[in-house]
Design a protein around this motif. Sequence first.
Motif, mmCIF file in Angstrom:
data_model
loop_
_atom_site.group_PDB
_atom_site.id
_atom_site.type_symbol
_atom_site.label_atom_id
_atom_site.label_comp_id
_atom_site.label_asym_id
_atom_site.label_seq_id
_atom_site.Cartn_x
_atom_site.Cartn_y
_atom_site.Cartn_z
ATOM 1 N N GLU A 144 -30.635 4.828 27.160
ATOM 2 C CA GLU A 144 -30.669 5.889 26.117
ATOM 3 C C GLU A 144 -30.679 7.234 26.637
ATOM 4 N N GLY A 145 -30.553 7.561 27.955
ATOM 5 C CA GLY A 145 -30.365 8.974 28.507
ATOM 6 C C GLY A 145 -31.710 9.214 29.231
ATOM 7 N N PRO A 146 -31.692 10.329 29.967
ATOM 8 C CA PRO A 146 -33.007 10.746 30.617
ATOM 9 C C PRO A 146 -34.036 10.883 29.946
ATOM 10 N N ALA A 147 -35.116 10.370 30.543
ATOM 11 C CA ALA A 147 -36.461 10.368 29.909
ATOM 12 C C ALA A 147 -37.036 11.752 29.534
ATOM 13 N N LEU A 148 -37.535 11.972 28.329
ATOM 14 C CA LEU A 148 -37.840 13.392 28.141
ATOM 15 C C LEU A 148 -39.359 13.711 28.635
ATOM 16 N N LYS A 201 -22.626 10.206 21.970
ATOM 17 C CA LYS A 201 -23.061 11.300 22.094
ATOM 18 C C LYS A 201 -22.127 11.952 23.284
ATOM 19 N N LEU A 202 -22.229 11.108 24.399
ATOM 20 C CA LEU A 202 -21.510 11.832 25.267
ATOM 21 C C LEU A 202 -20.171 11.923 25.153
ATOM 22 N N LEU A 203 -19.411 10.943 24.348
ATOM 23 C CA LEU A 203 -17.907 11.119 23.995
ATOM 24 C C LEU A 203 -17.800 12.255 23.092
ATOM 25 N N GLY A 204 -18.764 12.632 22.118
ATOM 26 C CA GLY A 204 -18.543 13.850 21.269
ATOM 27 C C GLY A 204 -18.728 15.098 22.079
ATOM 28 N N ALA A 230 -23.387 20.524 31.808
ATOM 29 C CA ALA A 230 -24.776 20.249 32.603
ATOM 30 C C ALA A 230 -26.122 20.635 31.644
ATOM 31 N N PRO A 231 -26.223 21.562 30.939
ATOM 32 C CA PRO A 231 -27.321 21.893 30.082
ATOM 33 C C PRO A 231 -27.705 20.757 29.197
ATOM 34 N N LEU A 232 -26.664 19.933 28.530
ATOM 35 C CA LEU A 232 -26.989 19.036 27.686
ATOM 36 C C LEU A 232 -27.268 17.824 28.174
#
Length: 390
Positions: A144-148, A201-204, A230-232
């Motif tokens: 689901e993406g990098p852990a916050l 989200k990545l494709l968007g 990269a900031p996102l």
Amino acid sequence: MRTLEEVRATLQIAKLKEEDLQKTIHCLSFGPNVSSADYCLMELDDTLCKHIEAGQSLVIRGDKDEHAVVCSDDKTYSLKIADTSNLLLFLPGCRTPDQLTDTEDSSHVVHAQIWGFCNSYWELRKQRPRLKKLKRLLMENPYEGPALGGQQENTENRYTMQDLLERIQASEEEIRTHLETIHACQIDGYWRVLDFDYEMKLLGHVTQLVDSESWAFNRVPLQTSLDELAPLEPREMIEHCLNCYGKRYTENDEVFYALNEDKVCWGIALMLLHNAVKFNLKEFQEVWQQSVPEGMSTRLDQLKGIALLDRTSRPETICLLRVEDLPEDTVERFNHLFTLREKWTEEDITPYIQDLCGEKQTTGALLTKYARSSMQNGIKVFNSRRPVAT
């Protein structure tokens, strides 16, 4: 051990002429402690024989509740026992007539010892790999993406390639091909499939960047894309998204991606249909076209295998129906499809049975075997051969 004289006496009783037989006579005897459980026989075709002779290996795969399959590096075979009425003997060193080079003028006896026997053998037949389980395993813990900050990433239910080879009934090449198909990627040595919302989200991010920079969608610069996004998101995830929806190429030492129009339109259609039970077809087509990058054209044939149109309803509708969500077994697949819709046109049903075709098999042959055809308003339609429980 029998002597040549005893062999000749036996031939005389059997009314066989010695001159009609090979000069080399094999006399067989059972070795000590011979058992039919000592050996198993496996019948191989020419391709698999050459595979073994070249020093390669075959692997038997399957969990306890699955029928075993045999896999080479790139193919999968079903494994079934075939009985034979003839007793099959294992005779090390025994030579067949074409291997004999009889130079002697008279008959002679060769003694051979039987090491084992069998009245059945394993029969191999090429089959479709069983890959549905692959995504099911990876979906136990989608990425689901990098852990916050402060959060711990879930490290359970993660699989290396070796783990997958031990669990999935398919060859390594077939597994790798399917991993690419489902947009999986390697993260910290484990194969992960992206959470659907995260992939969208990545494709968007990528499509919005293409629009905002007014880039041609077949000329997206990798380095600039990574720097801008990269900031996102992590740079490797942006590059993975570009690999999933585009084709990499190099021009004057700079790396570009040509976004694949069909794949991008397919992905955005999935996003739109994901949370809708049914969509007004006309409204869907308008929203879909507005959602893709400028210069791309949406077409309904891009949705084969992921969406089902209903031309008989008023207004016409479209809903999500992905072939990957359907049963893997052929009979179960047809039963499920005829539960969803009583009658199908060949054009509508083909995308949902294409993957069931074996080697040299057509969808027409499948329909002939598992469905009944009839004419409806001048159009050929197919329905179930048996009553379907609803």
